[in-house]
Scaffold this active site. Structure first.
Site, PDB file in Angstrom:
ATOM      1  N   ASP A  80       2.544  -8.917  12.275  1.00 25.71           N
ATOM      2  CA  ASP A  80       1.216  -9.294  11.834  1.00 25.71           C
ATOM      3  C   ASP A  80       1.487 -10.314  10.806  1.00 25.71           C
ATOM      4  O   ASP A  80       0.423 -10.399  10.123  1.00 25.71           O
ATOM      5  CB  ASP A  80       0.637  -7.901  11.164  1.00 25.71           C
ATOM      6  CG  ASP A  80       1.459  -7.224  10.205  1.00 25.71           C
ATOM      7  OD1 ASP A  80       2.590  -7.657   9.750  1.00 25.71           O
ATOM      8  OD2 ASP A  80       1.375  -6.018   9.954  1.00 25.71           O
ATOM      9  N   GLU A 102       4.835  -5.213  18.943  1.00 27.23           N
ATOM     10  CA  GLU A 102       4.296  -4.429  17.844  1.00 27.23           C
ATOM     11  C   GLU A 102       2.889  -4.780  17.931  1.00 27.23           C
ATOM     12  O   GLU A 102       1.964  -4.614  16.715  1.00 27.23           O
ATOM     13  CB  GLU A 102       5.078  -4.813  16.448  1.00 27.23           C
ATOM     14  CG  GLU A 102       4.746  -3.660  15.496  1.00 27.23           C
ATOM     15  CD  GLU A 102       5.337  -4.266  14.237  1.00 27.23           C
ATOM     16  OE1 GLU A 102       6.396  -3.186  13.875  1.00 27.23           O
ATOM     17  OE2 GLU A 102       4.771  -4.751  13.501  1.00 27.23           O
ATOM     18  N   GLU A 116      -2.822  -9.012   6.786  1.00 24.71           N
ATOM     19  CA  GLU A 116      -2.053  -8.478   8.080  1.00 24.71           C
ATOM     20  C   GLU A 116      -2.885  -7.966   9.063  1.00 24.71           C
ATOM     21  O   GLU A 116      -2.735  -8.185  10.185  1.00 24.71           O
ATOM     22  CB  GLU A 116      -0.813  -7.855   7.672  1.00 24.71           C
ATOM     23  CG  GLU A 116       0.479  -8.546   7.184  1.00 24.71           C
ATOM     24  CD  GLU A 116      -0.003  -8.817   5.514  1.00 24.71           C
ATOM     25  OE1 GLU A 116       1.080  -9.809   4.915  1.00 24.71           O
ATOM     26  OE2 GLU A 116      -0.790  -8.272   5.015  1.00 24.71           O
ATOM     27  N   HIS A 231      11.470  -7.481  -2.735  1.00 24.25           N
ATOM     28  CA  HIS A 231      11.148  -8.970  -1.936  1.00 24.25           C
ATOM     29  C   HIS A 231      11.352 -10.021  -3.071  1.00 24.25           C
ATOM     30  O   HIS A 231      11.092  -9.830  -4.140  1.00 24.25           O
ATOM     31  CB  HIS A 231       9.495  -8.748  -1.568  1.00 24.25           C
ATOM     32  CG  HIS A 231       9.374  -9.691  -0.424  1.00 24.25           C
ATOM     33  ND1 HIS A 231       9.129 -11.020  -0.729  1.00 24.25           N
ATOM     34  CD2 HIS A 231       9.096  -9.602   0.679  1.00 24.25           C
ATOM     35  CE1 HIS A 231       8.631 -11.645   0.411  1.00 24.25           C
ATOM     36  NE2 HIS A 231       8.705 -10.918   1.242  1.00 24.25           N
TER      37      HIS A 231
END
Length: 243
Positions: A80, A102, A116, A231
């Protein structure tokens, strides 16, 4: 997508090319090395402080150029991300069949995850084939009116990748020793809590609340250890530093 890439190559039935956008350079390259995947096309769209509009337009233009050079019969996209949406749009504009790996995941809230949730919904509108990771995702696609013939219940390739790496670790004592030396703080006698968090809707106060909760959890439970692979987005890293 790594296990799928390997299986498609091993089958001998496909002329396969791998395209990466390079949106997260450091994280991407370490995974490519691990799975021994050399991309055929690298768009390298990473840029300091880029916006969603910047990423979308760069990926759209870059994938369009790749389609000019390769002329595929079909393209597979995953998940996404903005890359997924923009690449799908480029293929759709060229009448190239799209397989969405997915497919069918939904929260029903366009604001979470953002963007997303929009990306995956729009991708599924354009996709020729929907590869659903769960039965719930399959049922969602059916409720949305997707032709059942176009849906395949496949399981999650991310879990496939995880199990593949676990198999390597189980079979390779040297690899286990290297990792043990790299992460000496891991204690197998304690319960492990693995945390991920990088969605844009969590930037700011929601991240602060997350770390406050994790600290409370750690203070109250001496038998747990919390692992948070942070991240590389600076917005994600700054609250970690403060906490």
């Amino acid at each position: 997508m790594a296990p799928l890439i390997h299986r498609l190559r091993e089958s001998g039935s496909f002329d396969l090319r791998v395209c990466v956008t390079g949106q997260h350079r450091q994280m991407l390259d370490q995974v490519l090395r691990l799975f021994e995947i050399a991309p055929d096309f690298d768009l390298n769209v990473i840029s300091q402080g880029q916006s969603l509009s910047d990423i979308t337009t760069r990926v759209l233009s870059g994938v369009h150029s790749v389609l000019d050079r390769f002329l595929p019969d079909a393209m597979l996209v995953h998940g996404d991300t903005t890359t997924t949406l923009a690449a799908t749009l480029a293929a759709f504009y060229r009448n190239v069949a799209i397989g969405h790996v997915e497919a069918g995941l939904r929260t029903g809230n366009l604001s979470a995850p953002w963007p997303e949730e929009m990306n995956r919904r729009v991708t599924d509108v354009m996709a020729s084939w929907h590869f659903a990771p769960t039965q719930q995702a399959q049922e969602t696609l059916l409720r949305e009116g997707v032709d059942p013939v176009r849906i395949s219940l496949t399981g999650n390739t991310g879990i496939d990748a995880l199990l593949q790496v676990k198999g390597w670790l189980d079979a390779d004592a040297d690899m286990r020793c290297r990792l043990a030396g790299q992460y000496p703080f891991l204690d197998e006698s304690r319960r492990l809590v693995l945390v991920t968090g990088h969605r844009r809707e969590n930037f700011g106060p929601p991240f602060e609340r997350l770390f406050t909760a994790l600290r409370m959890l750690a203070d109250r439970n001496a038998d747990i250890q919390i692992i948070y692979p942070v991240h590389l987005n600076p917005t994600c890293r700054s609250p970690c530093t403060r906490s």
